[in-house]
Scaffold this active site. Structure first.
Site, PDB file in Angstrom:
ATOM      1  N   ASP A 247       0.844  -1.188   0.000  1.00 52.75           N
ATOM      2  CA  ASP A 247       0.000   0.000   0.000  1.00 52.75           C
ATOM      3  C   ASP A 247       0.886   1.248   0.000  1.00 52.75           C
ATOM      4  O   ASP A 247       2.016   1.200   0.486  1.00 52.75           O
ATOM      5  CB  ASP A 247      -0.863  -0.037   1.272  1.00 52.75           C
ATOM      6  CG  ASP A 247      -1.957   1.009   1.255  1.00 52.75           C
ATOM      7  OD1 ASP A 247      -2.315   1.473   0.159  1.00 52.75           O
ATOM      8  OD2 ASP A 247      -2.443   1.360   2.340  1.00 52.75           O
ATOM      9  N   GLU A 248       0.402   2.334  -0.534  1.00 46.12           N
ATOM     10  CA  GLU A 248       1.134   3.612  -0.517  1.00 46.12           C
ATOM     11  C   GLU A 248       2.554   3.481  -1.079  1.00 46.12           C
ATOM     12  O   GLU A 248       3.524   3.967  -0.492  1.00 46.12           O
ATOM     13  CB  GLU A 248       1.223   4.182   0.917  1.00 46.12           C
ATOM     14  CG  GLU A 248      -0.115   4.323   1.617  1.00 46.12           C
ATOM     15  CD  GLU A 248      -0.831   5.624   1.319  1.00 46.12           C
ATOM     16  OE1 GLU A 248      -0.534   6.251   0.272  1.00 46.12           O
ATOM     17  OE2 GLU A 248      -1.700   6.008   2.115  1.00 46.12           O
ATOM     18  N   GLN A 278       0.295  11.832  -4.653  1.00 50.23           N
ATOM     19  CA  GLN A 278       0.188  12.018  -3.209  1.00 50.23           C
ATOM     20  C   GLN A 278       1.493  11.680  -2.497  1.00 50.23           C
ATOM     21  O   GLN A 278       1.499  11.379  -1.303  1.00 50.23           O
ATOM     22  CB  GLN A 278      -0.953  11.175  -2.650  1.00 50.23           C
ATOM     23  CG  GLN A 278      -2.306  11.644  -3.164  1.00 50.23           C
ATOM     24  CD  GLN A 278      -3.451  10.927  -2.471  1.00 50.23           C
ATOM     25  OE1 GLN A 278      -3.663  11.090  -1.277  1.00 50.23           O
ATOM     26  NE2 GLN A 278      -4.180  10.127  -3.222  1.00 50.23           N
ATOM     27  N   ARG A 626      -9.157  16.192  -0.039  1.00 50.21           N
ATOM     28  CA  ARG A 626      -9.733  15.676   1.211  1.00 50.21           C
ATOM     29  C   ARG A 626     -11.207  16.039   1.308  1.00 50.21           C
ATOM     30  O   ARG A 626     -11.949  15.492   2.112  1.00 50.21           O
ATOM     31  CB  ARG A 626      -9.039  16.255   2.460  1.00 50.21           C
ATOM     32  CG  ARG A 626      -7.576  15.915   2.654  1.00 50.21           C
ATOM     33  CD  ARG A 626      -7.285  14.469   2.519  1.00 50.21           C
ATOM     34  NE  ARG A 626      -6.856  14.147   1.142  1.00 50.21           N
ATOM     35  CZ  ARG A 626      -6.846  12.930   0.648  1.00 50.21           C
ATOM     36  NH1 ARG A 626      -7.239  11.902   1.368  1.00 50.21           N
ATOM     37  NH2 ARG A 626      -6.463  12.701  -0.595  1.00 50.21           N
TER      38      ARG A 626
END
Length: 762
Positions: A247-248, A278, A626
DNA sequence: GAGTCGCCGTTTTTT
DNA sequence: ACGGCGACTC
């Protein structure tokens, strides 16, 4: 406990698992329900290297968890054949919960966790291969810094000129890039520490080994060393980990990349999920290049883009997309939504930070009157210091808020002290823990005693703890300190014996350690206002330990899981940095401080030029995305920085936002970029709080009213303070109150920051 | 060994 | 502006 045990002993390991109420092989399993085509494609592409480019709000966790369920169901696999890696414990926990829900069973036995916890688990098995033993200690930042300071002192390098923090972060950047001291030439250290940082780094590593300790970077680094030197061990893990999920991925550093590559190289079943847009942690070693290079690193990789956004409205996505399109370092995605355009992103210019906080406060109250919940709103700032103005404003308004971030539970002094006692019990050779608490509480060991102790340890090459044991048998120490030291060592021996025998349970042991060592008493007798809170924290620590089977288990947990209990989010506005907002979402988001220098941060750009500007832009992108329904962006004409008023110009990011997604509330043309002459405006701020280019004069008057009202407290009033909770007024001094708070102790507070407590407990 | 003074640094944060 | 830390003094 459910008796359904999807991967337990009573089931054939290979039994296909089809999800809740799974049906025959011909129709698609249930767990795919509700996925869009791309998501499903990503969840189904099980074999070979896969890069899932998951834009903000496109449902990547859903894909990851579905993929796991699908792996179990369609392959003959046990959960421990799948390695799932996250960055934070929170993400790991969420993943675990969601997989458990999806498969309708417990997510036990999975290799699912953070890079660091997984690496620690592996390292404990093979520690001997890198000169450690299986019970090595994991150091926290405090320990690391103390170690660096000691080395500097020994090397007679001026710690004032070369701050230990800076030197340590140099070491950490090397570790992030898998660069060990022997790979460096002395000049690679640059000017830092009189040009001797490479030698210091080598010493630091030696000290760690002799302490049987690791810092966070070492966990991964030692893994990589072991895998590279011992193909047989690596092969075992190849055998075990049939599939790897990450993940990420955009946040991985070089070591993490190497670690993954080593583990994945045999089977090549590596699926990474991430979003290059991101990537905001370059400053702590993350390499956006890892995700950009994935297709070259793993030839034949399948790339799947998740672009349908389920979070935000069209204008919000349009603004964010237009901004991020300016970045060069990206693979490119175009977010879209089936939802409508929604509201335009509102941009507003204000005079200064005080006005900015006032205006946002008013806007929040307006939204609240319209029925919006405070819990659905967040203010996301570039730098932590920006929260102050909002806090002050919200306190006077009586607007409930919470600040996310700051010191976490396990970073507090009293918690670290208590943990140091436990560490010495579990691991007597833990010198860093030992020296932390040997004289806490004060036991009268002065420089003379400490020096003898260090000299003995050094001369005999033994840990401090052992040196202490020897010293109490000789007459090198004066009778009084010797007696005290003897007592302390006897205490430790007793505690340790109890720890092994499990007499009365470890919770009880911890309570006793804190009492018998005099540590609790130290805070009990402390008159400072923080003392009661610290005692509370210690109590909390004791109850936290109850949830673990052993002291060792608990210590492992705290060193790897630094997060404490998250404060309950009631109906409060959330204040936090853009960095900590990553991964979260709110209905309404305020983005203040969009001025050049603050955001993008001048400091970041000084250090890292164009690359940093792109990272700042990604941060802006993270901020906007967001928001579910409404985003506000504000900037000010001048801001107080380190006590001085500094003129500001609007962030370049403001002009990069596509205008058709914005509504400019008001931009005062001539106030910007001027020579710092704001006419009578500063006076206006102090007075009515309004000026020529603001609106809402009527609302502004309220500012004065609220602050005027504030002196109406008398001695004995029960009051409530947002930060310190309930308390009783001891004395009134003008607009300052002397309050004895129930939790936070006695403090002076501004009268405007408290309100009368509407309490039934009085 | 405790308390006071003055100086420095001050983006972001996880494990 | 402000806090933290180290050095200095009693």
């Amino acid at each position: 406990m459910s008796d359904f045990d999807p991967f337990g002993l009573d089931q054939e390991p290979g039994a296909p698992f089809a999800g809740r109420g799974g049906s025959a092989a011909s129709s698609p399993p249930n767990y795919f329900q509700g996925l869009n085509d791309r998501q499903r494609e990503a969840a189904e592409a099980l074999d070979g290297p896969v890069l899932v480019l998951a834009g903000a709000g496109t449902g990547k966790t859903r894909v990851l968890t579905t993929r796991m369920a699908h792996l179990l169901a369609s392959r003959r696999l046990s959960p421990y054949n799948i390695l799932t890696v996250t960055f934070t414990n929170k993400a790991a926990r969420e993943m675990r919960d969601r997989v458990a829900a999806l498969i309708g069973g417990d997510a036990e036995g999975w290799w699912m966790g953070t890079f660091h916890s997984l690496a620690a688990r592996i390292l404990r098995r093979h520690a001997e291969l890198v000169g450690l033993t299986g019970n090595f200690t994991i150091l926290d930042t405090d320990d690391q810094l103390r170690l660096v300071k000691q080395i500097l002192e020994a090397e007679r390098i001026d710690a004032k000129k070369w701050p230990p923090r800076q030197i340590l972060s140099q070491f950490e950047r090397w570790k992030d890039r898998a660069v060990l001291p022997h790979k460096l030439s002395p000049k690679d250290g640059g000017k830092i520490a009189e040009g001797r940082s490479v030698a210091l780094y080598a010493q630091y590593q030696e000290r760690l080994t002799s302490l049987n300790a690791c810092d966070f970077g070492d966990l991964l680094l030692h893994n990589v060393t072991i895998f590279q030197k011992h193909p047989d061990i690596l092969a075992e893990y190849h055998q075990r980990f049939c599939y790897i999920l990450v993940d990420e991925y955009q946040d991985t550093n070089v070591v993490q990349y190497l670690w993954l590559r080593l583990l994945a190289q045999a089977r090549r079943n590596l699926c990474v999920v991430g979003d290059e847009d991101q990537s905001i942690y370059g400053w702590r070693g993350a390499e956006i290049g890892n995700i950009l290079r994935f297709e070259q690193d793993f030839p034949g990789a399948r790339v799947i883009r998740l672009e349908e956004n389920y979070r935000s409205t069209g204008h919000i996505l349009g603004a964010a997309s237009g901004l991020i399109a300016r970045n060069q370092s990206r693979l490119g995605k175009t977010l879209w939504t089936a939802a409508g355009n929604g509201e335009l992103v509102r941009v507003r210019a204000l005079l200064d930070g005080i006005e900015e906080a006032q205006w946002i406060g008013e806007e929040i109250e307006t939204l609240q009157r319209r029925g919006e919940s405070l819990g659905a709103m967040a203010i996301l700032v570039r730098a932590g210091s920006q929260t102050r103005e909002f806090e002050e404003r919200f306190l006077t308004l009586g607007l409930p808020y919470r600040v996310v971030g700051g010191l976490r539970f396990y970073e507090r002094q009293e918690i670290r002290d208590a943990l140091a006692y436990l560490r010495v019990i579990v691991q007597p050779a833990d010198d860093l823990a030992f020296e932390r608490i040997i004289n806490v509480p004060k036991r009268g060991f002065g420089p003379a005693v400490m020096q003898t102790l260090y000299q003995t340890a050094r001369a005999l090459r033994i840990p401090l703890h052992e040196a202490a044991l020897r010293l109490i048998e000789t007459d090198e120490l004066k009778p009084k300190p010797r007696q005290t030291l003897r007592g302390l060592m006897a205490d430790f021996a007793r505690w340790r014996a109890d720890a092994w025998q499990g007499e009365g349970g470890h919770t009880d042991l911890v309570r006793r350690v804190l009492d018998e060592s005099g540590y609790s008493r130290m805070w009990l007798e402390d008159k400072s206002p923080e003392a009661p809170g610290r005692l509370e924290n210690l109590k909390e620590l004791v109850s936290a330990i109850a949830e673990f089977e052993s002291l060792q288990g608990f210590l492992e947990h705290v060193s790897l899981v630094m997060d404490g209990v998250e404060a309950a989010a009631g109906a409060m506005v959330t204040l936090m940095t853009l960095h900590s907002a990553k991964g979260l979402e709110f209905d309404i988001v305020f983005l203040p401080g969009w001025e050049d220098g603050l955001f993008p941060s001048l400091r970041a750009m000084d250090e890292n030029g164009a690359a940093a500007l792109e990272e700042e832009r990604r941060l802006a992108y993270v901020g906007i995305t967001r928001a579910r329904r409404q985003a506000y962006i504000t900037c000010v004409a001048r801001r107080r920085i380190y006590g001085n008023w500094v003129d500001a110009i609007p962030s370049r990011f403001l002009s990069e936002l596509p205008a058709d997604h914005l509504s400019y509330d008001h931009i005062p043309p001539k106030a910007w970029g001027g020579g710092g002459r704001y006419g009578g405006q500063s006076e206006t701020v102090a007075g009515s709080g309004r000026n020529g280019w603001g609106r809402g004069v009527a609302v502004g008057a309220k500012v004065v009213d609220v602050s005027r009202r504030s002196c109406s407290f008398v001695e004995g009033n029960r009051v409530f303070h947002q930060k310190f909770g309930g308390g009783s007024v001891v004395a009134v001094d003008g607009d300052k109150l002397d309050v004895m708070f129930d939790q936070a102790g006695r403090r002076m507070v501004m009268a405007s920051f408290v309100r009368l407590e509407n309490s039934l407990l009085n």
